[in-house]
Design a protein around this motif. Structure first.
Motif, short mmCIF file in Angstrom:
data_model
loop_
_atom_site.label_atom_id
_atom_site.label_comp_id
_atom_site.label_asym_id
_atom_site.label_seq_id
_atom_site.Cartn_x
_atom_site.Cartn_y
_atom_site.Cartn_z
N ASN A 10 0.83 -1.20 0.00
CA ASN A 10 0.00 0.00 0.00
C ASN A 10 0.86 1.25 0.00
N HIS A 57 -4.41 6.66 -3.58
CA HIS A 57 -4.09 5.38 -2.97
C HIS A 57 -3.64 4.41 -4.06
N ARG A 59 -2.41 0.41 -4.64
CA ARG A 59 -2.28 -0.89 -3.98
C ARG A 59 -1.91 -1.94 -5.02
N ILE A 69 -6.78 2.29 0.75
CA ILE A 69 -5.95 1.77 1.84
C ILE A 69 -6.68 2.05 3.15
#
Lengths: 196, 602
Positions: A10, A57, A59, A69
């Motif tokens: 992350n 974010h 990921r 996240i």
């Protein structure tokens, strides 16, 4: 029931409108995808284009479900602005790493009496995290010849902490920037990689 | 198979192109805007910005009547504007595939409310699909068009911000695509398309029959699927909430609903019968939960999961923790760091032409009804110069109502009443409001802020710009001529960068008895490159640190170094202008009483 939160990487990318946060997270997502990972990315734009807070974010993992996240689960907080680093610190997992530009962008709202800029930001960050990496990316970018290189310098630092192959990084950066700035961006990326 | 990382919006645009959509109409609105922006770039398609969503949907209906596959997109509040044609379209049906994409904004990242538009599908009794990621969004475009064609109905594809703007990996090739039907052209069918009461009465039963047919379709829809797992917990979910549930409870059994009107009741019953505890996790309203409760099933949902704001993995985790679905390892509640509460609200850009006007309006102590656009940001300090924002087009009619009521009730309020509205918003639905003012002899001072673009959504073309969405040249509406045609006798342009001139013009309109229109004409700063010669600098010998320039709320102006001590004076700081972001609008130069601000020497 339990959940396994260790498998996904992350990265929370933060800054203010116009700094290039979205571009940086797009480059990172592309690198992750081309390295064979399922990748998701979520950002909020709209109002934030006008000098507001921008977060993105990113990921990646074998399978990624949520594009966002959870608080306390970011592996890396990649920040373009010092006060924004402080704002998003609680997203970092206990042994997560901070990479923060030292640039301070004071919102005009402060002069209108709406709160104050966190003066001891760097200390707060040091107290709460292990080995934060601070960088004066703006002057460094200007030395290299273009303030917009802040972006690439920060990605260079991030690349040293992420398990993504170097050749994918350079390939994506080379593809994404205008041809005339390719060499300069790769130089900025290398500069970033040299910062610990 | 070629893969790309696409946002939900990009995926819808690609899906529409690959499914043979040839026509698209919309008004820009976050988070839906990028669908048409992307779609418009494909070869052989026509895409347009309509002045508002009602018009856009009507254009789409006219298109789909010819059998051509058609796309209409809107943000949630835009569907309110288009609700009028929608409700009757649900009666007429449509021969060509018509996909209506509605993007809701839970959390109100850039909206004035957070309504749940799933109720529109139930209200209109039209099929609804809800994607959970970009790949599914793309697949649902073609499936939605097929549903539309097979059942003589528009299909609603309902998305939310985290599906529209989140990016995921999408297989972008068009293999396994069903054949695209050939458009048959327009066929006259009076009893279907002319909704006089006698004919509409014949259509209403057909709508109910269609709903019954769709109830069977949804039971077999590949978008509704059960993922069997641990049977102690069963979760029914849709849209982005599905992703959060999978993230938080990977071991639970899940009924993932992708077709959410009508709901697959048999499937829901079968699922409920096998699990010990049944939950519904959905964003915003208890739309699915209530339907399930009506079915007589025991179900838990909004008692644990918020009805306010967008969902997040954190909110879903907290909900399941509250529900006692344990043992459960919630992430440590990390406290926010001191300093994280510092506000950083969005603001008018450096060089924004609206700044001068709102600075002047602030000085007028007027009642200002505002509309929706970048300029709504002038509600924040230091400009703080608007009093209301409701919906697009409403500022003028609301100001009319305020002025009429104050006059009628003999209120002792001497404040003048202004309406402020942007160019695109005026074209959207301000025109009819202005017509009302003129027709009913109102006394409103209308300010149309013509910045030559639809700025709030990122710079889209509109009827005033002289360009279409696909960048063809077209007529640029002359606002002054238009308002004169509506009956406005007093209308003129002013320059909002001329502070004295703007103030004088505002005062003049207050003194004038009767309606008037001022058009502030200056292009949006986003249309330009910075001119280094126009950048302002502060002369630190002249600056006394009075902070007058800071009252403009310009992001380029900040406090710099401390002014050296002088006896008996409090500590002060010079003003400083950021050369990288200053666009040289010169407002700061005009407000500085010390003449300390000017362009770079030489």
């Amino acid at each position: 029931m339990t959940r396994d939160k260790t498998k996904t990487t992350n990265v929370l990318v933060v800054g203010t409108g116009g700094q290039g946060v979205i571009t940086a997270s797009e480059i990172l997502s592309d690198v992750a995808m081309l390295s064979g990972f399922d990748t998701k990315k979520s950002e909020i734009h709209g109002m934030s284009q006008r000098g507001g807070v921008v977060t993105s974010h990113v990921r990646y993992s074998e399978t990624v479900y949520s594009p966002m996240i959870m608080e306390g689960e970011a592996d890396i907080l990649l920040s373009f602005e010092l006060a924004e680093t402080v704002r998003w610190l609680h997203f970092l997992q206990p042994d997560g790493r901070v990479i923060s530009n030292r640039q301070r962008i004071i919102p005009p709202a402060i002069y209108a009496g709406m709160g104050s800029y966190p003066e001891d930001a760097e200390n707060v960050i040091r107290q709460r995290t292990t080995d934060p990496i601070f960088v004066d990316a703006l002057p460094l970018a200007e030395t290299l010849g273009n303030p917009r290189l802040v972006n690439t310098i920060l990605l260079g630092i991030a690349s040293t902490l992420l398990d993504l192959p170097l050749d994918q990084w350079t390939a994506v950066i080379a593809r994404r920037v205008p041809a005339t700035f390719k060499a300069l961006n790769l130089e900025a990326f290398e500069k970033g990689r040299g910062i610990q | 198979m070629e893969k790309q990382i696409l946002s939900g919006n990009e995926a819808v645009a690609l899906g529409a192109f690959q499914a043979g959509v040839k026509m698209a109409s919309a008004y820009p609105g976050t988070p839906s805007t990028e669908i048409l922006q992307n779609f418009a770039t494909y070869d052989g398609v026509y895409a347009e910005w309509a002045p508002n969503e009602k018009v856009a949907l009507e254009v789409a209906i006219g298109s789909a009547m010819t059998g051509v596959r058609t796309l209409f997109t809107t943000k949630h509040v835009g569907l309110n504007v288009a609700a009028d044609p929608l409700m009757t379209l649900a009666y007429t049906g449509i021969p060509g595939g018509l996909l209506m994409v509605c993007a809701d904004d839970p959390g109100m990242h850039s909206s004035q409310n957070e309504q749940d538009n799933r109720y529109y599908a139930r209200f209109a009794k039209i099929p609804m699909l809800e994607p959970s990621d970009s790949q599914e969004a793309k697949a649902m475009v073609e499936a939605g068009l097929l549903l539309s064609e097979q059942h003589d109905t528009p299909t609603l594809l309902r998305m939310t911000t985290r599906v529209c703007h989140a990016k995921g990996i999408v297989a972008v090739d068009a293999q396994n695509q069903a054949a695209i039907p050939k458009a048959e052209g327009f066929t006259r069918d009076l009893k279907k398309f002319v909704m006089i009461p006698a004919f509409a009465k014949q259509r209403h039963p057909l709508v109910l029959e269609r709903e019954a047919r769709l109830a069977e379709v949804t039971e077999a829809s590949p978008f509704n699927r059960i993922e069997w797992n641990d049977l102690s917990i069963g979760v029914i979910t849709s849209g982005i909430a599905y992703q959060y549930v999978k993230e938080i409870l990977p071991d639970a059994s899940v009924l993932k609903l992708g077709m959410t009107f009508p709901l697959p009741k048999k499937m829901i019953q079968a699922f409920a019968a096998k699990v010990d505890r049944l939950f519904v996790v959905e964003e915003l309203e208890p739309y699915i939960e209530e339907e399930i409760r009506i079915m007589g099933l025991a179900v838990e949902g909004k008692v644990f999961f918020p009805r306010l704001d967008e969902l997040s993995p954190d909110a879903v985790a907290a909900g399941f923790a509250k529900a006692g679905v344990l043992p459960f390892d919630l992430p440590p509640a990390a406290e926010k760091a001191p300093g994280s509460e510092m506000p950083r609200p969005p603001l008018l850009c450096a060089g924004c032409p609206h700044r001068g006007l709102f600075y002047a309006l602030n000085k007028m102590k007027a009642i200002v009804h505002s509309d929706i656009g970048c300029y709504t940001l002038s509600v924040l300090p230091p400009l703080q110069s608007i009093d209301s924002t409701l919906c697009m087009g409403a500022s003028i009619s609301m100001a009319h109502g305020t002025a009429k009521a104050m006059a009628q009730a003999g209120l002792e309020d001497k404040r003048p009443v202004f309406a402020a509205i942007g160019d695109s918003t005026f074209f959207h639905s301000g025109i009819t409001s202005l017509l009302d003012v003129i027709y009913n002899r109102g006394n409103v001072n209308v300010i149309i802020m013509d910045n030559r673009i639809t700025a709030m959504t990122g710079g889209q073309q509109n009827p005033g710009t002289g360009r279409t969405l696909q960048m063809e040249e077209t007529i640029a509406v002359d606002i002054i001529e238009l308002v004169k045609a509506l009956g406005v006798q007093r209308a003129r342009e002013i320059d909002p960068f001329d502070l004295q001139g703007t103030l004088a013009a505002l005062k003049e309109e207050i003194d004038h008895d009767g309606p008037s229109v001022l058009v502030t004409k200056r292009p949006c700063i986003q249309l330009f490159r910075q001119d280094p010669k126009a950048v302002r600098v502060v002369d630190t010998d002249a600056c006394i640190g009075c902070k007058m320039c800071l009252k403009l709320g310009c992001p380029s102006i900040s406090q710099g170094a401390i002014i050296p001590d002088e006896e008996g004076k409090k500590e002060r700081r010079y003003s400083s202008i950021d050369a990288a972001t200053c666009y040289g609008c010169a407002l700061c130069e005009q407000v500085c009483k010390q003449n300390a601000i000017s362009v770079v020497a030489g």
